[in-house]
Design an enzyme around this catalytic site. Structure first.
Site, mmCIF file in Angstrom:
data_model
loop_
_atom_site.group_PDB
_atom_site.id
_atom_site.type_symbol
_atom_site.label_atom_id
_atom_site.label_comp_id
_atom_site.label_asym_id
_atom_site.label_seq_id
_atom_site.Cartn_x
_atom_site.Cartn_y
_atom_site.Cartn_z
ATOM 1 N N TYR A 119 1.004 0.068 16.182
ATOM 2 C CA TYR A 119 1.351 0.908 15.028
ATOM 3 C C TYR A 119 0.869 2.338 15.250
ATOM 4 C CZ TYR A 119 1.841 2.014 9.979
ATOM 5 O OH TYR A 119 2.213 2.543 8.764
ATOM 6 N N ARG A 124 4.812 8.694 12.336
ATOM 7 C CA ARG A 124 4.705 7.376 11.702
ATOM 8 C C ARG A 124 4.843 7.455 10.182
ATOM 9 N NH1 ARG A 124 -0.889 4.512 12.711
ATOM 10 N NH2 ARG A 124 -1.387 5.475 10.716
ATOM 11 N N ASP A 125 5.377 6.396 9.610
ATOM 12 C CA ASP A 125 5.506 6.264 8.149
ATOM 13 C C ASP A 125 6.306 7.440 7.586
ATOM 14 O OD1 ASP A 125 5.048 4.804 5.827
ATOM 15 O OD2 ASP A 125 3.171 5.818 5.352
ATOM 16 N N SER A 131 0.425 6.475 5.256
ATOM 17 C CA SER A 131 0.066 6.013 6.590
ATOM 18 C C SER A 131 0.598 6.909 7.697
ATOM 19 C CB SER A 131 0.522 4.572 6.792
ATOM 20 O OG SER A 131 -0.370 3.700 6.149
ATOM 21 N N ASP A 170 7.692 -1.027 9.691
ATOM 22 C CA ASP A 170 8.485 -0.065 8.902
ATOM 23 C C ASP A 170 9.357 0.895 9.703
ATOM 24 O OD1 ASP A 170 7.082 -1.201 6.849
ATOM 25 O OD2 ASP A 170 6.042 0.608 6.222
ATOM 26 N N ASP A 352 -3.822 0.186 1.187
ATOM 27 C CA ASP A 352 -2.488 0.659 1.598
ATOM 28 C C ASP A 352 -2.378 2.172 1.519
ATOM 29 O OD1 ASP A 352 -1.355 -1.952 1.905
ATOM 30 O OD2 ASP A 352 -1.228 -2.086 -0.278
HETATM 31 C C1 BGC Z 1 -2.899 1.911 7.767
HETATM 32 C C2 BGC Z 1 -3.581 1.584 9.067
HETATM 33 C C3 BGC Z 1 -4.310 0.272 8.945
HETATM 34 C C4 BGC Z 1 -3.372 -0.811 8.468
HETATM 35 C C5 BGC Z 1 -4.071 -2.119 8.215
HETATM 36 C C6 BGC Z 1 -1.999 0.756 7.353
HETATM 37 O O1 BGC Z 1 -1.452 1.007 6.121
HETATM 38 O O2 BGC Z 1 -2.160 3.079 7.897
HETATM 39 O O3 BGC Z 1 -4.476 2.612 9.377
HETATM 40 O O4 BGC Z 1 -4.862 -0.092 10.169
HETATM 41 O O5 BGC Z 1 -2.747 -0.430 7.269
HETATM 42 O O6 BGC Z 1 -4.925 -2.043 7.136
#
Ligand code: BGC
Length: 397
Positions: A119, A124-125, A131, A170, A352
């Site tokens: 990820y 990203r996101d 995120s 995502d 989140d």
């Molecule tokens: C965050 C990550 C995290 C993951 C698991 C995501 O929403 O952006 O940094 O490692 O959730 O908690």
């Protein structure tokens, strides 16, 4: 991370018919042994979770143990400790956290499989803020050489350990439904190139891979099914149809029930446009589209936080849902040939996204009425939220 926006529409959900806990694979305490005596070869044409139990990694264990130590009610504290034994995925969400991944590979017994989430795509996101990652659009070479290649090296070094990887939550779903968002348009080329590079580079004998496919309330809409399957399948093909891709991961960090009928949002005004009102139906319907598009279509489904239903006003609300409870623990007893296992992908207790409106990564979805407040930055531990998940766990601890 999460789905967002308009195109996400109102989502639906399904109920969680908690499968028979007696069939749940027994959870094992930490063991000293490490890996298998010889190199592991996984056959991605089969459900490898039947052979390997999802490992309860030490990182989540330490988060949970620290949380349990803060709970004064001894009964609840004892229950909290049981969460440490639940198999779950470790998120490799930055280049720096590749070290965390490697450090956690010291105690994986031969009959366990280590779950990790890849990820870190540039941009990203793209349709949300909570995120957004460390790499900006344009930094695809850092993604390839400083991130994916390093993960591959570690996995090669640990050839006697089995790995299950969830690839980029995502990302491809955002390309299907959020092309109206400028950041997603800008990121699209590198998302496709990055995911294809990850699939090709991590296509190692001791790995099985599941590409993130959102959830029923996202790509399950009639108009999203075919474009969604084609998006995933075309990236899979451009990676050279890697042998270790088993299919898709759904409901990652999500809230949908497995087979609630009628689904949570099946009475919504737009429900007629979505036949995938629970994840089971989504896996089966989307799976047909994937097969037709030429991609392997088995699934794992995140059941980490779907123990309580009826909490969201809209299907697309994704951030720290208040009242949630831990869901079904790891099991291969899913009742669906296409669903390999229920797994915890999002580590319950990690946020989140922040509920602080003045924060740079504040996303208004984390300020919704049904979002738990206060909540820290995405990925950070939220003690009160963890305790709530524990109290509301279904099945209970
Ligand atoms: C965050 C990550 C995290 C993951 C698991 C995501 O929403 O952006 O940094 O490692 O959730 O908690």
């Amino acid at each position: 991370m999460k789905l967002t926006t308009s195109t996400l529409l109102s989502l639906a959900t399904a109920a969680l018919a908690a499968p028979n806990p007696t069939h749940t694979t027994p959870l094992k305490p930490r063991q000293a042994s490490h890996g298998c005596p010889s190199a592991v070869t996984l056959d991605a044409k089969t459900n490898v979770f039947r052979q390997y139990t999802l490992h309860a990694n030490n990182f989540y264990r330490s988060e949970v143990e620290a949380a349990a130590a803060q709970i004064s009610d001894p009964t609840l504290a004892a229950k909290a400790l049981k969460v440490a034994d639940v198999g779950s995925f470790l998120w490799i969400d930055t280049i720096a956290n590749i070290k965390r991944f490697e450090d956690n590979l010291v105690d994986v017994p031969c009959d366990h499989i280590f779950g990790a989430v890849v990820y870190n795509l540039p941009g990203r996101d793209c349709a949300a803020k909570a995120s957004n990652g460390e790499l900006r659009t344009g930094e695809i070479n850092r993604y390839k050489y400083d991130y994916i290649d390093k993960i591959a090296e570690i996995i090669k070094k640990h050839s006697n350990v089995a790995f299950a990887l969830v690839i980029e939550p995502d990302s491809l779903p955002n390309l299907v439904t959020n092309s109206d968002v400028q950041k997603c348009r800008d990121a699209a080329r590198e998302y496709r190139e990055g995911v294809a590079y990850a699939l090709r580079t991590l296509n190692l004998p001791n790995v099985v891979m599941y590409i993130d496919a959102g959830h029923g309330g996202w790509l399950g809409w009639d108009s999203n099914l075919r474009p969604g399957a084609e998006e995933l399948a075309s990236v899979y093909r451009s990676a050279g149809s890697p042998s270790q891709v088993r299919g898709i991961a759904t409901n990652v960090a999500g809230w949908n029930a497995w087979d609630l009928t009628p689904g949570e949002f099946s009475r919504a005004s737009d429900a007629q446009w979505n036949q995938c009102q629970n994840e089971k139906t989504y896996v089966e319907v989307f799976g047909r589209y994937l097969r037709d598009a030429g991609m392997p279509n088995h699934a794992i489904v995140d059941t980490g936080r779907n123990g309580v239903q009826g909490l969201r006003k809209e299907w697309g609300n994704w951030c720290n849902i208040n009242g949630a409870g831990f869901g079904q623990r790891f099991t291969t007893n899913t009742g669906s040939e296409l669903c390999d296992a229920f797994v915890w992908v999002k580590p319950g207790g990690e946020s989140d996204g922040t509920s602080d409106p003045s924060a740079e990564r504040y996303d208004s979805f984390c300020g919704k009425e049904e979002s738990f407040k206060p909540s820290p930055e995405a990925g950070q531990w939220n003690q009160a939220y963890f305790e709530m998940l524990l109290r509301n766990a279904n099945p209970p601890f």
